[in-house]
Write an enzyme that holds these catalytic residues in place. Structure first.
Site, PDB file in Angstrom:
ATOM      1  N   GLY A 105       0.830  -1.208   0.000  1.00  0.00           N
ATOM      2  CA  GLY A 105       0.000   0.000   0.000  1.00  0.00           C
ATOM      3  C   GLY A 105       0.865   1.258   0.000  1.00  0.00           C
ATOM      4  N   LEU A 118      -5.455 -10.189   6.150  1.00  0.00           N
ATOM      5  CA  LEU A 118      -6.401  -9.764   7.188  1.00  0.00           C
ATOM      6  C   LEU A 118      -7.836 -10.187   6.868  1.00  0.00           C
ATOM      7  CD1 LEU A 118      -3.846  -8.016   7.856  1.00  0.00           C
ATOM      8  CD2 LEU A 118      -5.405  -6.309   8.764  1.00  0.00           C
ATOM      9  N   ALA A 166      -5.350  -2.296   5.306  1.00  0.00           N
ATOM     10  CA  ALA A 166      -6.719  -1.895   5.627  1.00  0.00           C
ATOM     11  C   ALA A 166      -7.608  -2.116   4.423  1.00  0.00           C
ATOM     12  CB  ALA A 166      -6.767  -0.418   6.024  1.00  0.00           C
ATOM     13  N   THR A 211      -9.621  -0.287   2.278  1.00  0.00           N
ATOM     14  CA  THR A 211      -9.700   1.163   2.037  1.00  0.00           C
ATOM     15  C   THR A 211     -10.674   1.528   0.906  1.00  0.00           C
ATOM     16  OG1 THR A 211      -7.744   0.994   0.618  1.00  0.00           O
ATOM     17  CG2 THR A 211      -7.370   1.696   2.889  1.00  0.00           C
ATOM     18  N   ASP A 239      -9.933  10.133   9.345  1.00  0.00           N
ATOM     19  CA  ASP A 239     -10.783  11.305   9.592  1.00  0.00           C
ATOM     20  C   ASP A 239     -12.261  10.941   9.411  1.00  0.00           C
ATOM     21  OD1 ASP A 239     -10.174  10.816   6.890  1.00  0.00           O
ATOM     22  OD2 ASP A 239     -10.451  12.904   6.292  1.00  0.00           O
ATOM     23  N   TYR A 262     -17.162   2.300   5.878  1.00  0.00           N
ATOM     24  CA  TYR A 262     -15.704   2.278   6.066  1.00  0.00           C
ATOM     25  C   TYR A 262     -15.362   2.950   7.405  1.00  0.00           C
ATOM     26  CZ  TYR A 262     -10.915   4.128   5.506  1.00  0.00           C
ATOM     27  OH  TYR A 262      -9.602   4.490   5.710  1.00  0.00           O
ATOM     28  N   TRP A 281      -6.800  11.890   3.769  1.00  0.00           N
ATOM     29  CA  TRP A 281      -6.514  12.218   2.362  1.00  0.00           C
ATOM     30  C   TRP A 281      -5.084  11.817   1.984  1.00  0.00           C
ATOM     31  CZ3 TRP A 281      -8.948  17.521   0.578  1.00  0.00           C
ATOM     32  CH2 TRP A 281     -10.264  17.614   1.030  1.00  0.00           C
TER      33      TRP A 281
HETATM   34  N1  LIG Z   1      -5.879   6.481   1.683  1.00  0.00           N
HETATM   35  C1  LIG Z   1      -6.437   7.421   2.424  1.00  0.00           C
HETATM   36  O1  LIG Z   1      -6.844   8.483   1.923  1.00  0.00           O
HETATM   37  C2  LIG Z   1      -6.569   7.247   3.919  1.00  0.00           C
HETATM   38  C3  LIG Z   1      -7.232   8.260   4.656  1.00  0.00           C
HETATM   39  C4  LIG Z   1      -7.354   8.089   6.048  1.00  0.00           C
HETATM   40  C5  LIG Z   1      -6.830   6.960   6.661  1.00  0.00           C
HETATM   41  N2  LIG Z   1      -6.216   5.998   5.904  1.00  0.00           N
HETATM   42  C6  LIG Z   1      -5.692   4.817   6.595  1.00  0.00           C
HETATM   43  O2  LIG Z   1      -4.285   4.802   6.409  1.00  0.00           O
HETATM   44  C7  LIG Z   1      -3.826   3.446   6.360  1.00  0.00           C
HETATM   45  C8  LIG Z   1      -2.971   3.219   5.125  1.00  0.00           C
HETATM   46  O3  LIG Z   1      -3.763   3.417   3.979  1.00  0.00           O
HETATM   47  P1  LIG Z   1      -3.148   3.512   2.510  1.00  0.00           P
HETATM   48  O4  LIG Z   1      -3.515   4.844   1.981  1.00  0.00           O
HETATM   49  O5  LIG Z   1      -1.728   3.085   2.507  1.00  0.00           O
HETATM   50  O6  LIG Z   1      -4.068   2.420   1.789  1.00  0.00           O
HETATM   51  P2  LIG Z   1      -3.810   1.602   0.460  1.00  0.00           P
HETATM   52  O7  LIG Z   1      -2.798   2.276  -0.405  1.00  0.00           O
HETATM   53  O8  LIG Z   1      -5.175   1.308  -0.073  1.00  0.00           O
HETATM   54  O9  LIG Z   1      -3.149   0.262   0.999  1.00  0.00           O
HETATM   55  C9  LIG Z   1      -3.869  -0.666   1.725  1.00  0.00           C
HETATM   56  C10 LIG Z   1      -3.006  -1.867   1.917  1.00  0.00           C
HETATM   57  O10 LIG Z   1      -3.771  -2.828   2.644  1.00  0.00           O
HETATM   58  C11 LIG Z   1      -3.661  -4.057   1.960  1.00  0.00           C
HETATM   59  N3  LIG Z   1      -4.802  -4.889   2.196  1.00  0.00           N
HETATM   60  C12 LIG Z   1      -6.101  -4.714   1.854  1.00  0.00           C
HETATM   61  N4  LIG Z   1      -6.825  -5.771   2.245  1.00  0.00           N
HETATM   62  C13 LIG Z   1      -5.974  -6.626   2.840  1.00  0.00           C
HETATM   63  C14 LIG Z   1      -6.100  -7.894   3.438  1.00  0.00           C
HETATM   64  N5  LIG Z   1      -7.276  -8.528   3.471  1.00  0.00           N
HETATM   65  N6  LIG Z   1      -5.007  -8.481   3.974  1.00  0.00           N
HETATM   66  C15 LIG Z   1      -3.795  -7.883   3.914  1.00  0.00           C
HETATM   67  N7  LIG Z   1      -3.610  -6.699   3.343  1.00  0.00           N
HETATM   68  C16 LIG Z   1      -4.679  -6.084   2.823  1.00  0.00           C
HETATM   69  C17 LIG Z   1      -3.538  -3.692   0.488  1.00  0.00           C
HETATM   70  O11 LIG Z   1      -3.025  -4.809  -0.222  1.00  0.00           O
HETATM   71  P3  LIG Z   1      -3.268  -4.970  -1.813  1.00  0.00           P
HETATM   72  O12 LIG Z   1      -2.257  -4.037  -2.433  1.00  0.00           O
HETATM   73  O13 LIG Z   1      -2.977  -6.410  -2.044  1.00  0.00           O
HETATM   74  O14 LIG Z   1      -4.684  -4.581  -2.071  1.00  0.00           O
HETATM   75  C18 LIG Z   1      -2.567  -2.536   0.602  1.00  0.00           C
HETATM   76  O15 LIG Z   1      -1.259  -3.016   0.752  1.00  0.00           O
HETATM   77  C19 LIG Z   1      -5.083   2.578   6.434  1.00  0.00           C
HETATM   78  O16 LIG Z   1      -5.288   2.184   7.756  1.00  0.00           O
HETATM   79  C20 LIG Z   1      -6.192   3.512   6.000  1.00  0.00           C
HETATM   80  O17 LIG Z   1      -7.446   3.133   6.548  1.00  0.00           O
HETATM   81  C21 LIG Z   1      -6.063   6.126   4.550  1.00  0.00           C
END
Ligand SMILES: NC(=O)c1ccc[n+]([C@@H]2O[C@H](COP(=O)([O-])OP(=O)(O)OC[C@H]3O[C@@H](n4cnc5c(N)ncnc54)[C@H](OP(=O)(O)O)[C@@H]3O)[C@@H](O)[C@H]2O)c1
Length: 303
Positions: free
Chosen positions: A10, A36, A59, A61, A101, A124, A149
């Site tokens: 991710g 997960l 997560a 996401t 957020d 979510y 974001w």
């Molecule tokens: N993105 C945002 O805007 C945002 C905003 C607020 C909070 N957050 C939080 O910040 C954190 C990091 O988010 P990010 O932006 O890095 O998200 P991301 O780029 O969507 O990455 C999510 C990661 O989780 C992995 N994943 C999804 N389902 C899974 C599963 N069942 N088992 C194992 N791995 C799994 C994905 O793997 P694959 O590549 O194989 O799908 C990917 O590596 C998360 O906790 C998210 O909720 C994100």
């Protein structure tokens, strides 16, 4: 130190795998190595590594998909998170987890602090809040970082989508009635390194306090403001290659212009003062980080 990082493919996991190597041996696990979606398999993965720190960047996401797949979102963002938190506690390991957020309803018009009432308006957000609550109930040594974001120079995110559209369309329409703070995944990873380092030292001295912290850039904008800034910055950093950016009009539209399955909060700026004071750091302004991230994107294009 043994450091287990989930979600290594991710945006955030990728950056964490690089930043945290300064703290110890990083076990950067992708979905195949640590799923997960299969909570029953997780304890064996942790026991194999015997980590000193577990950093959960995995997560569910897919915000819109979660509306029709609440069970899936809960399994990944809540049930499995609880198992990781329990395992961390049993090893006396620090558990670092990220939340969102979107635990807030967006009705405030001043930055959200950690103690503001939570009230998610989509599935979510519900699933992430449930994960937070379970970690708090389980206890142990944990840091929960609420962020917003998130973007990076790789992966699926708003910044890269806008840069691609700017090279293929002359007119864009971007939502201007949602406000928040774009946050670079690299800043999150570096702040994780710093806070984890200080926390591990404090744990050894019995001076560590678990808790929830807002962790997002300073400043705020709308999606339209973010798009306008990043496209202009891209154009300017491209210099003689600027002609590849063909967009010449970025219209402001309201959220109802784009029908989405999940509602989004209208306002979700997070106040990171508590994190800054506790760990003696300052969160960069969103524009400064955006500029640096675009420099990464541009340097990758040139090569
Ligand atoms: N993105 C945002 O805007 C945002 C905003 C607020 C909070 N957050 C939080 O910040 C954190 C990091 O988010 P990010 O932006 O890095 O998200 P991301 O780029 O969507 O990455 C999510 C990661 O989780 C992995 N994943 C999804 N389902 C899974 C599963 N069942 N088992 C194992 N791995 C799994 C994905 O793997 P694959 O590549 O194989 O799908 C990917 O590596 C998360 O906790 C998210 O909720 C994100």
């Amino acid at each position: 130190m043994e450091i287990m990082v989930t979600g290594a493919t991710g945006q955030l996991g990728w950056e964490l795998a690089r930043s945290l190597s300064m703290l110890g041996r990083v076990h950067a696990l992708d979905r195949r190595q640590c799923d997960l979606n299969d909570p029953g398999s997780l304890r064996a993965v942790v026991r194999d590594i015997k980590p000193d720190v577990i950093v959960n960047a995995a997560a569910y996401t897919a915000v819109d998909k979660a509306e029709s797949d609440m069970l899936g979102a809960m399994r990944v963002n809540s049930e499995s998170v609880a198992i990781l938190a329990e395992e961390a506690k049993s090893y006396g390991a620090l558990f670092v987890h990220y939340s969102t957020d979107y635990v807030f309803n967006g009705e405030k018009r001043t930055p959200y602090v950690e103690t503001d009432p939570v009230c998610p308006i989509n599935s979510y957000g519900e699933s992430k809040l449930s994960g937070e609550k379970l970690i708090e109930q389980i206890g142990g040594d944990y840091l929960i970082f609420r962020t917003s974001w998130v973007y990076a120079a790789r992966g699926k995110n708003f910044l890269l989508t806008m840069l691609n559209l700017a090279q293929s369309r002359e007119t864009l329409s971007v939502v201007s009635d949602q406000r928040g703070a774009p946050t670079w995944a690299r800043d999150l990873a570096q702040m994780t390194l710093l806070s984890a380092y200080k926390s591990i030292r404090a744990m050894k001295d019995d001076g560590f306090e678990s808790g929830i912290y807002n962790l997002a850039s300073s400043g705020e904008t709308s999606w339209h403001g973010f798009a306008t800034y990043l496209i202009e910055e891209f154009r300017s950093q491209l210099r003689e290659d600027a002609g590849r950016v063909i967009v010449n009009e970025i219209n402001e539209v309201t959220s109802d212009f784009y029908k989405t399955d999940a509602k989004r909060p209208a306002y979700s700026k997070l106040d990171a003062s508590r994190f800054e004071e506790t760990f003696q750091v300052c969160m960069p302004d969103w524009k400064d980080s955006c500029r640096l991230c675009i420099a990464d994107v541009v340097s990758n294009l040139v090569r």
